[in-house]
Motif scaffolding. Structure first.
Motif, PDB file in Angstrom:
ATOM      1  N   TRP A 169      -7.496   0.111  -1.502  1.00 54.96           N
ATOM      2  CA  TRP A 169      -6.540  -0.346  -0.512  1.00 54.96           C
ATOM      3  C   TRP A 169      -7.291  -0.511   0.815  1.00 54.96           C
ATOM      4  CZ3 TRP A 169      -1.893  -1.926  -2.003  1.00 54.96           C
ATOM      5  CH2 TRP A 169      -1.382  -1.441  -3.214  1.00 54.96           C
ATOM      6  N   PRO A 170      -6.686  -1.138   1.816  1.00 57.58           N
ATOM      7  CA  PRO A 170      -7.408  -1.338   3.076  1.00 57.58           C
ATOM      8  C   PRO A 170      -7.955  -0.035   3.650  1.00 57.58           C
ATOM      9  CG  PRO A 170      -5.422  -2.661   3.070  1.00 57.58           C
ATOM     10  CD  PRO A 170      -5.361  -1.797   1.843  1.00 57.58           C
TER      11      PRO A 170
ATOM     12  N   GLY B  42      -3.719  -6.389   0.457  1.00 56.07           N
ATOM     13  CA  GLY B  42      -4.990  -5.729   0.704  1.00 56.07           C
ATOM     14  C   GLY B  42      -5.491  -4.897  -0.459  1.00 56.07           C
ATOM     15  N   TYR B  43      -4.896  -5.085  -1.659  1.00 54.36           N
ATOM     16  CA  TYR B  43      -5.246  -4.300  -2.840  1.00 54.36           C
ATOM     17  C   TYR B  43      -6.276  -5.032  -3.682  1.00 54.36           C
ATOM     18  CZ  TYR B  43      -4.572  -2.257  -7.521  1.00 54.36           C
ATOM     19  OH  TYR B  43      -4.765  -1.687  -8.754  1.00 54.36           O
ATOM     20  N   ARG B  44      -7.287  -4.294  -4.136  1.00 56.37           N
ATOM     21  CA  ARG B  44      -8.221  -4.835  -5.130  1.00 56.37           C
ATOM     22  C   ARG B  44      -8.167  -3.960  -6.374  1.00 56.37           C
ATOM     23  NH1 ARG B  44     -14.408  -4.551  -4.123  1.00 56.37           N
ATOM     24  NH2 ARG B  44     -14.143  -2.671  -5.386  1.00 56.37           N
TER      25      ARG B  44
ATOM     26  N   ASP C 224       0.837  -1.196   0.000  1.00 53.43           N
ATOM     27  CA  ASP C 224       0.000   0.000   0.000  1.00 53.43           C
ATOM     28  C   ASP C 224       0.881   1.258   0.000  1.00 53.43           C
ATOM     29  OD1 ASP C 224      -1.718   2.096   0.510  1.00 53.43           O
ATOM     30  OD2 ASP C 224      -2.799   1.083   2.125  1.00 53.43           O
TER      31      ASP C 224
ATOM     32  N   TYR D 260     -11.770  -9.995  -5.142  1.00 56.79           N
ATOM     33  CA  TYR D 260     -11.192 -10.061  -3.795  1.00 56.79           C
ATOM     34  C   TYR D 260      -9.858  -9.317  -3.791  1.00 56.79           C
ATOM     35  CZ  TYR D 260      -8.196 -13.803  -5.669  1.00 56.79           C
ATOM     36  OH  TYR D 260      -7.304 -14.522  -6.426  1.00 56.79           O
ATOM     37  N   ARG D 261      -9.263  -9.187  -2.609  1.00 56.34           N
ATOM     38  CA  ARG D 261      -8.030  -8.429  -2.423  1.00 56.34           C
ATOM     39  C   ARG D 261      -6.812  -9.352  -2.465  1.00 56.34           C
ATOM     40  NH1 ARG D 261      -9.132  -3.340  -0.005  1.00 56.34           N
ATOM     41  NH2 ARG D 261     -11.322  -3.093   0.580  1.00 56.34           N
ATOM     42  N   ASN D 262      -5.675  -8.779  -2.862  1.00 60.36           N
ATOM     43  CA  ASN D 262      -4.453  -9.575  -2.836  1.00 60.36           C
ATOM     44  C   ASN D 262      -3.821  -9.543  -1.437  1.00 60.36           C
ATOM     45  OD1 ASN D 262      -3.013  -7.166  -2.553  1.00 60.36           O
ATOM     46  ND2 ASN D 262      -2.248  -7.145  -4.646  1.00 60.36           N
ATOM     47  N   HIS D 263      -2.630 -10.104  -1.302  1.00 62.83           N
ATOM     48  CA  HIS D 263      -2.031 -10.231   0.031  1.00 62.83           C
ATOM     49  C   HIS D 263      -1.585  -8.886   0.600  1.00 62.83           C
ATOM     50  CE1 HIS D 263       1.363 -10.320  -2.745  1.00 62.83           C
ATOM     51  NE2 HIS D 263       2.172 -10.045  -1.737  1.00 62.83           N
TER      52      HIS D 263
END
Length: 284
Positions: free
Chosen positions: A222-223, A184-186, A130, A179-182
């Motif tokens: 992002w988260p 926390g990004y979509r 992020d 869904y989000r990657n590791h």
């Protein structure tokens, strides 16, 4: 091969200062001039008149020139920045795998062909942590990367109506990350489409295309937040020339002009996209 140029500018948040820079040298606007290069290598294997397998491998290059301005719009000669920098990024994008299904074939309805395209992306492109969270902590970060880090569904429709002197092609495609990657990004959800008219003007080996297109994408996430300055709507005018020097070889050149672009959170100038390509068919 695709060649394009993109110029963006956006105001700087007070929460994202340049560490170590005095108050009178703090930028109030960031600018990015980016030359984009891309090569898409695509393979299609037809198993029958109705079913085909498709794979696309994208290679991407971004040449980035960063600039900074003060509150009066004057350039600032920052030696370093945690936010942006002059650099060249090279890498693979996300590979796309899928299939093409012939819904309507010319044997069923003369002069009409309708295909459904289904697939998914493979997370082969590079991703980053992020950048906004790192920027909030005063750490150097990267906003530009070529992958999503997730397996994203791809769906599309393609229709071709072919008459003796004129053909009409209609297409649409959507990428829908779920869904989000590791990190926390979509990735942005996007849809694109166009309606084109093709004619030969009486020539045997040449075909000419005129096509309006639209591209829309939602902001990436992002988260806990949307990615600032992401998400846009573009209206594009496309003209193209196709040449067939041999029955199994086709060459093409496309010029795309995004005559209207609205981006969230920042100004975007995207003057032109040039595409050069070749298709070769083998009878297996």
């Amino acid at each position: 091969m695709v060649v394009s140029y993109l110029y963006t500018e956006h105001a700087v948040s007070p929460d994202a200062p340049e560490p170590g820079a005095p108050a009178d040298l703090q930028p109030r606007e960031h600018t990015l001039a980016t030359t984009l290069l891309g090569w898409d290598f695509e393979l299609q294997i037809g198993f029958s008149r109705r079913f085909a397998f498709e794979a696309l491998v994208p290679v991407r290059v971004s040449v980035i020139n960063a600039g900074f301005r003060d509150a009066s719009g004057n350039p600032l000669p920052l030696a370093t920045s945690i936010h942006h920098r002059d650099e060249t990024l090279v890498g693979f994008g996300d590979v796309v795998l899928g299939g093409r299904i012939g819904i309507v074939l010319p044997e069923q309805v003369p002069t009409w062909h309708l295909d459904l395209r289904l697939g998914w992306t493979v997370p082969t492109g590079h991703t980053e942590a992020d950048p906004f969270a790192r920027g909030d902590r005063g750490l150097s970060h990267q906003h530009n990367f070529f992958g999503s880090g997730t397996v994203d569904p791809i769906v599309g429709l393609e229709s071709n109506v072919i008459r003796p002197k004129l053909a009409v092609t209609t297409w649409s495609t959507a990428r829908v990350p779920a869904y989000r990657n590791h990190f926390g990004y979509r990735h942005s959800r996007s849809v694109a489409g166009g309606v084109g008219v093709l004619t030969r003007f009486g020539l045997r080996r040449w075909t000419f295309l005129a096509q309006p297109e639209v591209f829309f994408e939602t902001p990436a996430r992002w988260p806990g937040r949307e990615a600032p300055n992401s998400g846009r709507l573009s209206l594009i005018a496309t003209a193209g020339v196709f040449a067939r020097p041999h029955p199994t070889v086709q060459l093409h050149t496309l010029i795309k002009v995004p005559y209207y672009t609205k981006a969230q959170g920042g100004g975007v100038r995207w003057p032109i996209i040039a595409v050069v390509g070749a298709t070769v068919a083998f009878d297996l």
